[in-house]
Design a protein around this motif. Sequence first.
Motif, PDB file in Angstrom:
ATOM      1  N   TYR A 234      61.194   9.128   2.615  1.00 45.84           N
ATOM      2  CA  TYR A 234      59.753   8.876   2.766  1.00 45.84           C
ATOM      3  C   TYR A 234      58.872  10.067   2.380  1.00 45.84           C
ATOM      4  O   TYR A 234      57.679  10.058   2.653  1.00 45.84           O
ATOM      5  CB  TYR A 234      59.443   8.487   4.224  1.00 45.84           C
ATOM      6  N   GLY A 235      59.438  11.115   1.744  1.00 42.46           N
ATOM      7  CA  GLY A 235      58.633  12.293   1.466  1.00 42.46           C
ATOM      8  C   GLY A 235      58.288  12.520   0.007  1.00 42.46           C
ATOM      9  O   GLY A 235      57.825  13.601  -0.364  1.00 42.46           O
ATOM     10  N   GLU A 236      58.514  11.521  -0.838  1.00 43.01           N
ATOM     11  CA  GLU A 236      58.302  11.723  -2.279  1.00 43.01           C
ATOM     12  C   GLU A 236      56.839  11.987  -2.627  1.00 43.01           C
ATOM     13  O   GLU A 236      56.517  12.850  -3.423  1.00 43.01           O
ATOM     14  CB  GLU A 236      58.796  10.501  -3.054  1.00 43.01           C
ATOM     15  N   ASN A 237      55.936  11.224  -2.033  1.00 44.97           N
ATOM     16  CA  ASN A 237      54.507  11.370  -2.353  1.00 44.97           C
ATOM     17  C   ASN A 237      53.660  10.873  -1.185  1.00 44.97           C
ATOM     18  O   ASN A 237      54.205  10.487  -0.139  1.00 44.97           O
ATOM     19  CB  ASN A 237      54.161  10.589  -3.633  1.00 44.97           C
ATOM     20  N   GLY A 238      52.361  10.887  -1.368  1.00 46.28           N
ATOM     21  CA  GLY A 238      51.451  10.479  -0.294  1.00 46.28           C
ATOM     22  C   GLY A 238      51.666   9.045   0.162  1.00 46.28           C
ATOM     23  O   GLY A 238      51.572   8.730   1.351  1.00 46.28           O
ATOM     24  N   THR A 239      51.980   8.152  -0.788  1.00 43.55           N
ATOM     25  CA  THR A 239      52.181   6.734  -0.447  1.00 43.55           C
ATOM     26  C   THR A 239      53.398   6.551   0.443  1.00 43.55           C
ATOM     27  O   THR A 239      53.357   5.826   1.444  1.00 43.55           O
ATOM     28  CB  THR A 239      52.343   5.891  -1.735  1.00 43.55           C
ATOM     29  N   THR A 240      54.508   7.207   0.099  1.00 35.31           N
ATOM     30  CA  THR A 240      55.723   7.045   0.917  1.00 35.31           C
ATOM     31  C   THR A 240      55.543   7.658   2.302  1.00 35.31           C
ATOM     32  O   THR A 240      56.089   7.157   3.284  1.00 35.31           O
ATOM     33  CB  THR A 240      56.949   7.674   0.222  1.00 35.31           C
TER      34      THR A 240
END
Length: 520
Positions: A234-240
Amino acid sequence: MDTNPMLNISIFAAFVLVTLYIVYRVSSAGTTTDYFAAGSQFTGAQNGIALSGDFLSAASFLGIAGAIAVHGYDGFLYSIGFLVGWLVNLLLIAELLRNTGRFTMGDVLSYRMEQRPVRAAAAVSTMVISFIYMIAQIAGAGSLVALLLDVHSASGQALVIAAVGALMVVYVLVGGMKGTTWVQIIKAVGLMLCVALMTLFLMGKFGYSITSLMQHAAERNPLGERIFAPGAQYGENGTTKLDFVSMSLALVLGVAGLPHVLMRFYTVPNALQARRSVVWATVTMSVFYLCTLVIGFGSAAVSGTDSILSAPGGENSAAPLLAYRIGGTVLLGVVAAVAFATILAVVAGLTLTASASFAHDVYANVFKRGQADPESEIKVARLTALIIGATSIIGGILVNGQNLAFLVSLAFAFAASANLSTLLFSLYWRRFNTRGTLWGMYGGLATCLLLMIFSPVVSGAPTSMMPWVDFAWFPLNNPGLVSIPASFLFGYIGTLLGEREDDDRNDEMEVRSLTGIGAH
């Protein structure tokens, strides 16, 4: 994997026959109280263990173990969310709900409102949530049996899902709530023994060093040491990251809105035993989720992430694969039977809850205006169970292969969006009225459903239910971050626009919820 289908089927068949016999022996469905609430005869300890049996689903055993094995720390977040949610039940819901209602959530919501529209809304909400939850369980049963029988083709797995779903409906038709409760107690004890023994074995294999076990897990996972820190999934980008917050909100708040969990509070004689139920369930599940942490990392260390993902059922096969590596075909058969019992108990509880809600809220109180006889009410409940079972089998075939913990998190989002706001407002806000109830339930349910349909869950991603099309515009996989606050807002606005309810009925509900006077 070299399995022995005949041995697996034998262990399976023995378990099914024994539990069916027990269900048949304890069943007594002479009255609606017997069929829907087991005569309110269970103690807090018995009901607490049954609650954990009802709640520790295929998502908990298969889905979370797989999520931890593949994604590490981020997979364990499901466990934390599932567990913390019980505090909401213990502190805000269990006692007042037990005192105010009789069979279903609709009893509580309609107590001081207009009976027919509110009961209909409660029944719609219960059936939608139960359906989504059941889809995940039946898909889990299908992937488990497919792994046991080494069935890889999509049509073969669809047949397995259909057969397993049909078997589960039989338990509800035969046993009612009493039979279902005993299956849940047997299953909870079996599951706890199973995970405890697997945990002890894994700890022994790695010298009783959790550090050694986790280092081996990192070596056999493409993510390496990233599995020890937040963000692998869940840490790839703001959405995740927002997706993670949304899912956490749904997991923590959804428990208190799950109809099959709420209905269990009516199987105990009073509010004290309802509170004890939650304490017993929380302690049992705390031990279980600590064990899943070891089993998840142990699966990665022993089997390797690649072999888990390539097995029938994908991530969900982590725990059965580990059992096979530890103890061969016999232990695989035993673990599969326990996992099957897990799914069986949860689906039986869900089917019973959905059919009870339709029979008691819609048939008896909307159509028959409270004049239905117990025999016809039970007959309608059994017919509803058949219909719900059939539609869930079709849904289970459609979502086969998705991570079960993720699918269940969607059901939690629906539960928190449709039920939590209206339950809390009903129990704690005197001004709350019929319009607020209807706006809160239908508004939350519709928002959640709309966002889910137009999210990557349904289309637009390789893991979607329909990966060949793309009509997704909502970026989050779990809609809870938007739909849960929306349901509170709808309920609040609807209340301000609606008329005040009868103050005498308000007073009566307040006294009854706090003291238990007049509770069945």
